[in-house]
Design an enzyme around this catalytic site. Structure first.
Site, short mmCIF file in Angstrom:
data_model
loop_
_atom_site.label_atom_id
_atom_site.label_comp_id
_atom_site.label_asym_id
_atom_site.label_seq_id
_atom_site.Cartn_x
_atom_site.Cartn_y
_atom_site.Cartn_z
N HIS A 48 42.47 36.14 23.31
CA HIS A 48 42.10 36.34 25.03
C HIS A 48 42.92 35.44 25.83
O HIS A 48 42.40 34.26 25.96
CB HIS A 48 40.66 36.35 25.25
CG HIS A 48 39.87 37.21 24.16
ND1 HIS A 48 39.05 38.35 25.04
CD2 HIS A 48 39.63 37.38 22.86
CE1 HIS A 48 38.46 38.93 24.00
NE2 HIS A 48 38.75 38.65 22.71
N GLU A 102 42.82 36.39 29.12
CA GLU A 102 41.98 36.82 30.40
C GLU A 102 40.91 35.92 30.94
O GLU A 102 40.50 36.10 31.86
CB GLU A 102 41.79 38.31 30.49
CG GLU A 102 40.39 38.63 29.51
CD GLU A 102 40.48 38.88 28.22
OE1 GLU A 102 41.66 38.56 27.56
OE2 GLU A 102 39.65 39.03 27.49
N ARG A 133 36.44 35.12 17.02
CA ARG A 133 36.51 35.99 15.92
C ARG A 133 37.59 36.79 15.87
O ARG A 133 37.79 38.19 15.74
CB ARG A 133 35.16 36.84 15.80
CG ARG A 133 33.87 35.85 15.59
CD ARG A 133 32.53 36.69 15.59
NE ARG A 133 32.52 37.71 16.49
CZ ARG A 133 32.52 39.02 16.54
NH1 ARG A 133 32.85 39.37 15.26
NH2 ARG A 133 32.43 39.96 17.55
N GLY A 179 36.90 42.77 22.12
CA GLY A 179 35.66 43.40 21.84
C GLY A 179 35.21 43.44 20.45
O GLY A 179 35.59 42.55 19.80
N CYS A 192 43.19 41.08 20.62
CA CYS A 192 42.10 40.98 19.54
C CYS A 192 41.64 42.52 18.89
O CYS A 192 42.48 42.66 18.32
CB CYS A 192 41.04 39.88 20.21
SG CYS A 192 40.26 39.21 19.09
N1 GLN Z 1 36.08 40.52 15.51
C1 GLN Z 1 36.17 41.58 16.28
C2 GLN Z 1 36.78 42.79 15.45
O1 GLN Z 1 36.92 42.80 14.26
C3 GLN Z 1 37.55 41.25 17.23
C4 GLN Z 1 37.06 40.07 18.36
C5 GLN Z 1 37.42 40.15 19.55
O2 GLN Z 1 38.13 41.18 20.13
N2 GLN Z 1 37.41 39.01 20.25
O3 GLN Z 1 36.82 43.91 16.09
#
Ligand code: GLN
Length: 185
Positions: free
Chosen positions: A166, A168, A131, A50, A81
């Site tokens: 990810h 999932e 990201r 997230g 992530c």
């Molecule tokens: N870019 C997000 C962060 O720095 C992480 C992205 C993700 O969880 N898919 O928190």
């Protein structure tokens, strides 16, 4: 552990419900968690992907830090992530607070913008880098379970595991990473 362990997915923000079919197919129970009372009843945690800055704000707003830290000290945790960013000892781009469960250094958004988000195969399974951070440095005590373009993307130490991708989002249950996590519990 005997019986079906309960995995609590921290449900403040991010990809929560998509974990349910993977967790169930791996032989465990899914529970979305967001209060200290919820945290007490689970056997392990997933910190989902997230936005780590948003999660940190919500953790502060609802005064969840101490209860989470206490539970993380005693139970397996898998950060995905944004979750891996919350677990890293050192966060760059910019520096931010973390639970420091894994002696790794992560650089946030190191693959670029949303446009540079991509899929890849890890252990023969399709996963998504959204990201994602790059794990720049790992302490020798950390086990690297998979690399992508040379960088560690799946790491583990003791009861803690992190993936910068990810798994999932792929509808082939359970992912190898969910299976591996359930085996750790
Ligand atoms: N870019 C997000 C962060 O720095 C992480 C992205 C993700 O969880 N898919 O928190």
């Amino acid at each position: 552990m005997t019986g079906r362990p309960i995995i609590g997915v921290l449900a403040l923000q991010g990809a929560v419900d998509l974990h349910r079919p993977h967790i169930e197919a791996a032989g465990a129970q899914f529970k979305a968690v967001k209060t200290p009372k919820d945290f007490e009843v689970v056997d392990a945690f997933i910190l989902p992907g997230g936005e780590s800055t948003t999660m940190l704000k919500l953790i502060e707003r609802f005064s969840l830090w101490d209860s989470l830290a206490e539970n993380f000290a005693a139970k397996p945790v898998w950060g995905i992530c944004a979750g891996s960013i919350l677990m890293a000892e050192k966060v760059l781009n910019p520096a931010q607070k973390s639970f420091a469960l894994l002696p790794i250094t992560v650089q946030r958004n190191a693959y670029g913008t949303q446009k540079q988000s991509h899929t890849a195969q890890i252990d023969g399974y399709d996963v998504s880098f959204i990201r994602a951070p790059v794990i720049q440095d790992v302490d020798p005590s950390v086990e690297v379970l998979a690399r992508h373009n040379g960088d560690p993307v799946w790491v583990k130490k003791g009861q803690y595991m992190a993936t910068t991708f990810h798994p999932e989002l792929t509808l082939d249950f359970p992912s190898p990473m969910h299976k591996a996590f359930v085996e750790m519990i």
